[in-house]
Design an enzyme around this catalytic site. Structure first.
Site: not given
Length: 312
Positions: A89-90, A137-138, A155, A161, A248
């Protein structure tokens, strides 16, 4: 007729984070199973994304996906490493020159998950709760689901996190379930968010193994690690992203499920950053054709307006 001889040793490039190292070790395990005796070493490569972690700046504002991949791809092209392992996904939707994704591994959990104080689920968060995510997106889907909470960029690596929530800097954070599971942090999760509630990123849950495009021996080896269902699903998802031209910097989600390989069912989503405008599409077909067709459907259904506003 046999193919080109495989080297006795390969060097895998990895970022320094705990998750990147774990994911690289997973690929080393797959390589060892495919070719017992192959010597695998790792080389840590620091990326622009790693260097900006402490700044707290939102990823889309400072370069997005390529921040975590460009240096690894340069090291590949320069021969400093032989393979690079990434969360698929990155990766940007198009391969950079001279580099290919030669294997897509079997997918982990594709969902997102919530880590919240006091064991709360998304629906139970108090109005005004501070929710962290590094993903547009989230963020867009969060704002559509819970317009009464405050969504802010967070971040740091996955464990950082989780700690920021525990320390009270945030009331909750939304993370990719696959990374949380790979790090063994399932105990911190207060809700595994159904994909019907929050559609994941294209490629989420799969690992991508890159090598040089002209390295026929490694491409042949990595083909043995390639999971046909994961390849078909993520091809459809990433083609949807590519054909939208969103990159992105746009809230784009996609999830495909294999029907009869290589045919897949695909759901796609494009959302305004504030969550007030959401375009959804779905269909079934051959991965590449389907991804492009649903992107066209989304653009015709209003995604062109959303993407133009974001670019503006």
């Amino acid at each position: 007729m046999s193919g080109p001889p495989l080297p006795a040793a390969v060097t895998l490039g990895t970022r320094a984070s705990a998750l990147a190292r774990v994911q690289t070790e997973l690929v080393i395990g797959l390589l060892a199973a495919a070719r017992p005796g192959l010597e695998c070493t790792t080389k840590v490569v620091t990326t622009a994304g790693d260097r900006t972690q402490a700044s707290g700046e939102p990823l889309p504002e400072i370069g997005g996906k390529g921040l975590f991949t460009a240096e690894l791809e340069r090291a590949l092209r320069d021969g400093e490493i032989d393979l690079a392992v990434h969360s698929l996904k990155d990766l940007p939707a198009e391969d950079p020159e001279g580099v290919v994704v030669a294997a897509v591994t079997r997918r982990e959990d594709v969902r997102d998950c919530l880590v919240a104080r006091d064991g709360r689920a998304l629906a139970d968060l108090a109005a005004g709760a501070l929710v962290g995510t590094s993903s547009l997106r989230r963020a867009a889907q969060l704002r559509a689901l819970r317009p009464d909470v405050e969504v802010r960029s967070i971040r740091g690596n996955v464990d950082t996190r989780v700690r920021k929530v525990a320390d009270g800097e945030f009331d909750a954070a939304v993370l990719a379930a696959a990374g949380v599971r790979r790090l063994g942090l399932e105990g911190a999760v207060t809700e595994w968010i159904a994909s019907e509630t929050m559609l994941p990123a294209p490629g989420q849950g799969a690992l991508a193994v890159q090598c040089r495009a002209d390295d026929d021996a490694l491409r042949a080896l990595l083909a043995e690690l390639d999971d046909p269902a994961a390849r078909a699903e993520t091809t459809a998802e990433r083609e949807f992203l590519r054909a939208l031209g969103g990159g992105c910097a746009a809230p784009v989600a996609a999830l495909a499920v294999t029907t009869t390989t290589p045919r897949v069912r695909l759901q796609g989503l494009v959302a305004a950053v504030d969550g007030t405008d959401v375009v959804r599409v779905r269909g079934e077909g051959e991965p590449r054709e389907l991804g492009e067709r649903l992107a066209d459907d989304a653009l015709a259904g209003g995604a062109d307006r959303i993407l133009a506003a974001i670019r503006g």
